[in-house]
Design a protein around this motif. Structure first.
Motif, PDB file in Angstrom:
ATOM      1  N   ALA A  27      25.020 -50.529  38.229  1.00 33.27           N
ATOM      2  CA  ALA A  27      25.747 -49.253  38.236  1.00 33.27           C
ATOM      3  C   ALA A  27      25.808 -48.634  39.635  1.00 33.27           C
ATOM      4  N   PHE A  28      25.075 -49.203  40.578  1.00 30.87           N
ATOM      5  CA  PHE A  28      25.086 -48.711  41.956  1.00 30.87           C
ATOM      6  C   PHE A  28      26.289 -49.332  42.654  1.00 30.87           C
ATOM      7  N   THR A  29      27.392 -48.608  42.662  1.00 27.50           N
ATOM      8  CA  THR A  29      28.678 -49.175  43.063  1.00 27.50           C
ATOM      9  C   THR A  29      29.118 -48.817  44.480  1.00 27.50           C
ATOM     10  N   ARG A  30      28.219 -48.397  45.319  1.00 24.81           N
ATOM     11  CA  ARG A  30      28.598 -48.092  46.700  1.00 24.81           C
ATOM     12  C   ARG A  30      28.939 -49.385  47.427  1.00 24.81           C
ATOM     13  N   GLN A  31      29.741 -49.267  48.482  1.00 25.70           N
ATOM     14  CA  GLN A  31      30.129 -50.464  49.235  1.00 25.70           C
ATOM     15  C   GLN A  31      28.911 -51.132  49.861  1.00 25.70           C
ATOM     16  N   ALA A  32      28.981 -52.446  49.993  1.00 21.73           N
ATOM     17  CA  ALA A  32      27.880 -53.215  50.569  1.00 21.73           C
ATOM     18  C   ALA A  32      27.513 -52.641  51.937  1.00 21.73           C
ATOM     19  N   GLY A  33      26.237 -52.526  52.200  1.00 17.83           N
ATOM     20  CA  GLY A  33      25.750 -51.980  53.460  1.00 17.83           C
ATOM     21  C   GLY A  33      25.434 -50.500  53.426  1.00 17.83           C
ATOM     22  N   TRP A  34      25.867 -49.797  52.390  1.00 15.64           N
ATOM     23  CA  TRP A  34      25.658 -48.351  52.297  1.00 15.64           C
ATOM     24  C   TRP A  34      24.183 -47.996  52.368  1.00 15.64           C
ATOM     25  N   ALA A  35      23.327 -48.801  51.742  1.00 16.17           N
ATOM     26  CA  ALA A  35      21.903 -48.485  51.690  1.00 16.17           C
ATOM     27  C   ALA A  35      21.070 -49.261  52.710  1.00 16.17           C
ATOM     28  N   ASP A  36      21.701 -50.054  53.580  1.00 12.23           N
ATOM     29  CA  ASP A  36      20.946 -50.770  54.615  1.00 12.23           C
ATOM     30  C   ASP A  36      20.098 -49.781  55.407  1.00 12.23           C
ATOM     31  N   TYR A  37      18.824 -50.089  55.615  1.00  7.75           N
ATOM     32  CA  TYR A  37      17.852 -49.250  56.321  1.00  7.75           C
ATOM     33  C   TYR A  37      17.527 -47.960  55.564  1.00  7.75           C
ATOM     34  N   GLY A  38      17.930 -47.893  54.322  1.00  3.81           N
ATOM     35  CA  GLY A  38      17.663 -46.716  53.503  1.00  3.81           C
ATOM     36  C   GLY A  38      16.331 -46.817  52.784  1.00  3.81           C
ATOM     37  N   ARG A  39      16.260 -46.175  51.624  1.00  6.99           N
ATOM     38  CA  ARG A  39      14.989 -46.102  50.896  1.00  6.99           C
ATOM     39  C   ARG A  39      15.253 -46.184  49.396  1.00  6.99           C
ATOM     40  N   VAL A  40      14.342 -46.851  48.695  1.00  2.59           N
ATOM     41  CA  VAL A  40      14.368 -46.908  47.236  1.00  2.59           C
ATOM     42  C   VAL A  40      13.120 -46.199  46.720  1.00  2.59           C
ATOM     43  N   THR A  41      13.304 -45.286  45.790  1.00  3.38           N
ATOM     44  CA  THR A  41      12.195 -44.617  45.115  1.00  3.38           C
ATOM     45  C   THR A  41      12.273 -44.973  43.641  1.00  3.38           C
ATOM     46  N   ILE A  42      11.165 -45.452  43.085  1.00  9.83           N
ATOM     47  CA  ILE A  42      11.124 -45.808  41.666  1.00  9.83           C
ATOM     48  C   ILE A  42      10.851 -44.539  40.865  1.00  9.83           C
ATOM     49  N   ASN A  43      11.691 -44.264  39.876  1.00 10.89           N
ATOM     50  CA  ASN A  43      11.574 -43.042  39.079  1.00 10.89           C
ATOM     51  C   ASN A  43      10.841 -43.229  37.761  1.00 10.89           C
ATOM     52  N   SER A  44      10.761 -44.462  37.266  1.00  9.86           N
ATOM     53  CA  SER A  44      10.111 -44.700  35.971  1.00  9.86           C
ATOM     54  C   SER A  44       9.402 -46.044  35.995  1.00  9.86           C
ATOM     55  N   GLY A  45       8.537 -46.251  35.027  1.00 10.84           N
ATOM     56  CA  GLY A  45       7.829 -47.518  34.923  1.00 10.84           C
ATOM     57  C   GLY A  45       6.521 -47.534  35.704  1.00 10.84           C
ATOM     58  N   ALA A  46       5.952 -48.711  35.851  1.00 14.09           N
ATOM     59  CA  ALA A  46       4.638 -48.876  36.475  1.00 14.09           C
ATOM     60  C   ALA A  46       4.610 -48.466  37.947  1.00 14.09           C
ATOM     61  N   ASN A  47       5.741 -48.518  38.626  1.00 12.54           N
ATOM     62  CA  ASN A  47       5.805 -48.173  40.049  1.00 12.54           C
ATOM     63  C   ASN A  47       6.320 -46.752  40.304  1.00 12.54           C
ATOM     64  N   ALA A  48       6.376 -45.916  39.285  1.00 17.08           N
ATOM     65  CA  ALA A  48       6.952 -44.577  39.417  1.00 17.08           C
ATOM     66  C   ALA A  48       6.365 -43.832  40.616  1.00 17.08           C
ATOM     67  N   GLY A  49       7.261 -43.287  41.430  1.00 18.23           N
ATOM     68  CA  GLY A  49       6.864 -42.525  42.612  1.00 18.23           C
ATOM     69  C   GLY A  49       6.738 -43.355  43.878  1.00 18.23           C
ATOM     70  N   ALA A  50       6.693 -44.659  43.752  1.00 20.09           N
ATOM     71  CA  ALA A  50       6.550 -45.521  44.933  1.00 20.09           C
ATOM     72  C   ALA A  50       7.875 -45.642  45.675  1.00 20.09           C
ATOM     73  N   ARG A  51       7.785 -45.786  46.998  1.00 23.30           N
ATOM     74  CA  ARG A  51       8.976 -45.902  47.843  1.00 23.30           C
ATOM     75  C   ARG A  51       8.878 -47.148  48.706  1.00 23.30           C
ATOM     76  N   ARG A  52      10.017 -47.746  48.972  1.00 23.25           N
ATOM     77  CA  ARG A  52      10.096 -48.880  49.887  1.00 23.25           C
ATOM     78  C   ARG A  52      11.384 -48.774  50.682  1.00 23.25           C
ATOM     79  N   GLU A  53      11.369 -49.369  51.871  1.00 21.01           N
ATOM     80  CA  GLU A  53      12.563 -49.377  52.713  1.00 21.01           C
ATOM     81  C   GLU A  53      13.474 -50.527  52.317  1.00 21.01           C
ATOM     82  N   VAL A  54      14.779 -50.281  52.399  1.00 23.89           N
ATOM     83  CA  VAL A  54      15.779 -51.275  52.046  1.00 23.89           C
ATOM     84  C   VAL A  54      16.048 -52.169  53.252  1.00 23.89           C
ATOM     85  N   ARG A  55      15.964 -53.461  53.023  1.00 22.58           N
ATOM     86  CA  ARG A  55      16.293 -54.427  54.073  1.00 22.58           C
ATOM     87  C   ARG A  55      17.810 -54.604  54.153  1.00 22.58           C
TER      88      ARG A  55
END
Length: 126
Positions: A32-60
């Motif tokens: 469902a993440f329909t942004r053009q390729a490269g939009w999130a390069d060098y960005g960040r992912v935050t997990i909102n639910s599940g076992a990793n909730a609240g954890a953040r990682r950088e997007v390669r």
């Protein structure tokens, strides 16, 4: 990016989606993440639910069809259905700040200043 000096609102550049496929420890698809390729390069992912909730990682890298590659894995495996917030990345270039974020006036670097390699191009005074 998204500092008080930058002046760009992080909320404006964050999208939420659900993981639709976990490909490896560091790769997943959020269809469902329909942004053009490269939009999130060098960005960040935050997990909102599940076992990793609240954890953040950088997007390669962010590829087509919602493929997200991270630099580092999360502590627990990513599970289909977990929701994530994906924040746009910034490659710290004037062109990105000016053209993509419409924030060139707040760019905080000297993009037109020649680097030290420019001094090596001139002949020695001997």
């Amino acid at each position: 990016m998204f500092s008080s000096a930058c002046g760009v609102s992080e909320a404006t550049w964050t999208r939420t989606a659900a993981i639709t496929a976990g490909l490896s420890d560091t790769d997943f698809v959020a269809a469902a993440f329909t942004r053009q390729a490269g939009w999130a390069d060098y960005g960040r992912v935050t997990i909102n639910s599940g076992a990793n909730a609240g954890a953040r990682r950088e997007v390669r890298s962010h590829g087509a069809d919602g493929l997200i590659e991270l630099w580092e894995p999360f502590a627990a495996p990513l599970v289909v259905g977990d929701t994530v917030s994906i924040t746009a990345g910034c490659d710290k270039r004037l062109a990105t700040c000016r053209d993509r974020l419409a924030n060139g006036a707040s760019f905080r670097s000297l993009p037109h200043l020649p680097g030290t390699d420019a001094t090596c191009r001139y002949p020695d005074a001997r």
